[in-house]
Write a protein that holds these residues in place. Structure first.
Motif, mmCIF file in Angstrom:
data_model
loop_
_atom_site.group_PDB
_atom_site.id
_atom_site.type_symbol
_atom_site.label_atom_id
_atom_site.label_comp_id
_atom_site.label_asym_id
_atom_site.label_seq_id
_atom_site.Cartn_x
_atom_site.Cartn_y
_atom_site.Cartn_z
ATOM 1 N N GLN A 5 0.916 -1.249 -0.262
ATOM 2 C CA GLN A 5 -0.009 0.073 -0.027
ATOM 3 C C GLN A 5 0.717 1.183 0.084
ATOM 4 O O GLN A 5 0.534 2.292 -0.633
ATOM 5 N N GLY A 6 2.097 1.419 0.745
ATOM 6 C CA GLY A 6 2.779 2.440 0.720
ATOM 7 C C GLY A 6 3.639 2.604 -0.298
ATOM 8 O O GLY A 6 3.778 3.645 -0.911
ATOM 9 N N ILE A 7 3.829 1.685 -1.214
ATOM 10 C CA ILE A 7 4.503 1.585 -2.635
ATOM 11 C C ILE A 7 3.479 2.320 -3.600
ATOM 12 O O ILE A 7 3.727 3.381 -4.451
ATOM 13 N N LEU A 8 2.161 1.702 -3.507
ATOM 14 C CA LEU A 8 1.280 2.346 -4.498
ATOM 15 C C LEU A 8 0.882 3.748 -4.184
ATOM 16 O O LEU A 8 0.544 4.488 -5.175
ATOM 17 N N ASN A 9 0.955 4.134 -3.003
ATOM 18 C CA ASN A 9 0.701 5.560 -2.578
ATOM 19 C C ASN A 9 1.652 6.471 -2.874
ATOM 20 O O ASN A 9 1.311 7.431 -3.555
ATOM 21 N N GLY A 10 3.090 5.912 -2.807
ATOM 22 C CA GLY A 10 4.086 6.624 -3.479
ATOM 23 C C GLY A 10 3.885 6.891 -5.120
ATOM 24 O O GLY A 10 4.338 7.896 -5.552
ATOM 25 N N MET A 11 3.675 5.815 -5.548
ATOM 26 C CA MET A 11 3.243 6.007 -7.132
ATOM 27 C C MET A 11 2.410 6.936 -7.510
ATOM 28 O O MET A 11 2.336 7.818 -8.229
ATOM 29 N N MET A 12 0.896 7.052 -6.685
ATOM 30 C CA MET A 12 -0.016 7.912 -6.778
ATOM 31 C C MET A 12 0.544 9.368 -6.694
ATOM 32 O O MET A 12 0.162 10.274 -7.305
ATOM 33 N N PHE A 211 -5.835 5.282 -3.149
ATOM 34 C CA PHE A 211 -4.596 5.706 -2.575
ATOM 35 C C PHE A 211 -4.664 7.417 -2.192
ATOM 36 O O PHE A 211 -4.414 8.155 -3.016
ATOM 37 N N PRO A 212 -5.207 7.508 -1.107
ATOM 38 C CA PRO A 212 -5.380 8.884 -0.664
ATOM 39 C C PRO A 212 -4.057 9.592 -0.627
ATOM 40 O O PRO A 212 -3.034 9.023 0.008
ATOM 41 N N VAL A 213 -3.984 10.744 -1.074
ATOM 42 C CA VAL A 213 -2.800 11.448 -1.219
ATOM 43 C C VAL A 213 -3.255 12.847 -0.473
ATOM 44 O O VAL A 213 -3.633 13.786 -1.004
ATOM 45 N N PRO A 214 -2.628 12.923 0.924
ATOM 46 C CA PRO A 214 -2.866 14.237 1.829
ATOM 47 C C PRO A 214 -1.746 14.946 1.269
ATOM 48 O O PRO A 214 -0.558 14.774 0.873
#
Length: 391
Positions: A5-12, A211-214
């Motif tokens: 999940q952290g990897i995908l959030n970084g990609m997002m 993939f929420p992006v704050p």
């Protein structure tokens, strides 16, 4: 699961970053050059550099922000005219050599210590010297927020099955969008555009749900610069859509496929090429301005490597397509950051440090690009019939 999940959030975060949007705009301009007109311009980074420096120097020395934008565009326009007049009669690799040389000349001028009072020499111009007028225009105020507050964590406490189902749905939407855009869904005209729009909107909401992006409302890399950057991407895409569907767009394709035939019809091929070079260069200048807003204006950051990144994105997405440049830019940057984060997470540091993972990510992307050129030279959204070049 949390690591993934952290990897995908970084990609997002990388996918929606302003610099990804800036490269997408520059690739849209490059698509006018190569994809629609057949001009092998290897100096797109030069247009980006002129746009960035034109804006940054102007604001740094006390000129209004709007005037700085106009001066950046004017610098790119003049460069296109100076570059195009003696070189547009060249074809193929000759034009490529001249354009990449011209861009390198601009980069070395930017590095010159003689112009340090204007360009900052090799160190460049810090973003703090020209970013404030832009951030003062923000309508988001201070603080921070997440674009879509409702996300996977609010359903079953973020259970793994919620994310897995969401990922599967997202893959299905991406496949459906590609089929619609490539004309494989049996839709045409307004139905095709409507279906693509609906799928895109649903896909965007699902992306931010998974993939929420704050981020800061108005910061160096906040939502304000992101919204402006991607709004400009949408406007640029729409403008190119209108241009290539016009009679002028058909002339571009004619020049690309057989300029002698266009010349026999009484059309001024040189004038058409010049117009394409100027318009594509202006898109590059706009991309350069966006590229430096969350960073600093430094000549080496907009050298030949950036031009090659633009070509990579164009080849991945598909030349002579409307959405190919945007798709290619997003895939290129997200794939690279995904490879880097995956290696950092799963490969021991004594095997490969952070610098080596960065280098390895470019190697993997390069190999992928070679495979695309070999097995699908038209790119993801491209058409083989659009690969006819008279060079």
């Amino acid at each position: 699961m949390d690591t993934l999940q952290g990897i995908l959030n970084g990609m997002m975060r990388e996918a929606i970053s302003p610099q990804t949007a800036a490269v997408a705009i520059a690739v849209i301009g490059l698509n006018i050059h190569l994809g629609f007109t057949g001009l092998l311009n290897f100096g797109q980074a030069g247009f980006m550099l002129l746009g960035a420096y034109g804006m940054a120097i102007s604001v740094w020395h006390g000129l209004p922000f709007a005037l700085g934008i106009l001066l950046g565009l004017a610098a790119a326009l003049i460069f296109a005219l100076v570059l195009g007049v003696p070189t547009l009669k060249l074809r193929g690799d000759y034009l490529a050599i001249v354009t990449i040389s011209a861009a390198e000349i601009l980069r070395y001028i930017g590095r010159s210590s003689l112009l340090s009072d204007f360009t900052g020499a090799a160190q460049g111009i810090p973003g703090s010297q020209y970013r404030e007028p832009f951030t003062n225009l923000s309508i988001f105020g201070s603080g921070s927020f997440t674009l879509i507050p409702f996300n996977y964590a609010d359903v079953a406490d973020g259970a793994a099955w919620v994310r897995i189902i969401g990922w599967l749905l997202l893959v299905a939407l991406i496949v459906a969008l590609v089929l619609v855009l490539r004309g494989r869904a049996g839709l045409a005209g307004g139905a095709k555009i409507g279906a693509a729009t609906v799928i895109s909107v649903v896909g965007v909401f699902l992306l931010f749900f998974l993939f929420p992006v704050p981020g800061q409302s108005t910061g160096v890399n906040g939502w304000w610069v992101r919204v402006v950057a991607w709004t400009l991407v949408a406007i640029s895409t729409f403008v190119v859509f209108l241009l290539v569907r016009s009679p002028w767009g058909r002339l571009l394709r004619g020049v690309r496929e057989d300029e002698d035939a266009i010349r026999s019809l009484g059309k001024n091929v040189f004038s058409i090429k010049m117009q394409a070079l100027v318009i594509g260069g202006l898109f590059g200048a706009i991309g350069g301005m966006i590229y430096v807003l969350p960073a600093s204006t430094q000549p080496d950051s907009m050298g030949r490597t950036l031009t090659f990144f633009c070509y990579t994105a164009l080849l991945i997405g598909g030349a002579a397509t409307i959405f190919g440049p945007v798709l290619g830019a997003v895939i290129f940057y997200t794939a690279r950051i995904g490879i880097k984060y995956t290696l950092s997470a799963y490969v021991p540091s004594d095997w490969m440090n952070n610098q080596q993972t960065e280098q390895f990510s470019y190697i993997v992307v390069g190999v992928a690009l070679m495979l695309i050129v070999i097995f699908r030279p038209q790119g993801i959204l491209g058409n083989k019939r659009e690969l006819r070049f008279d060079v």
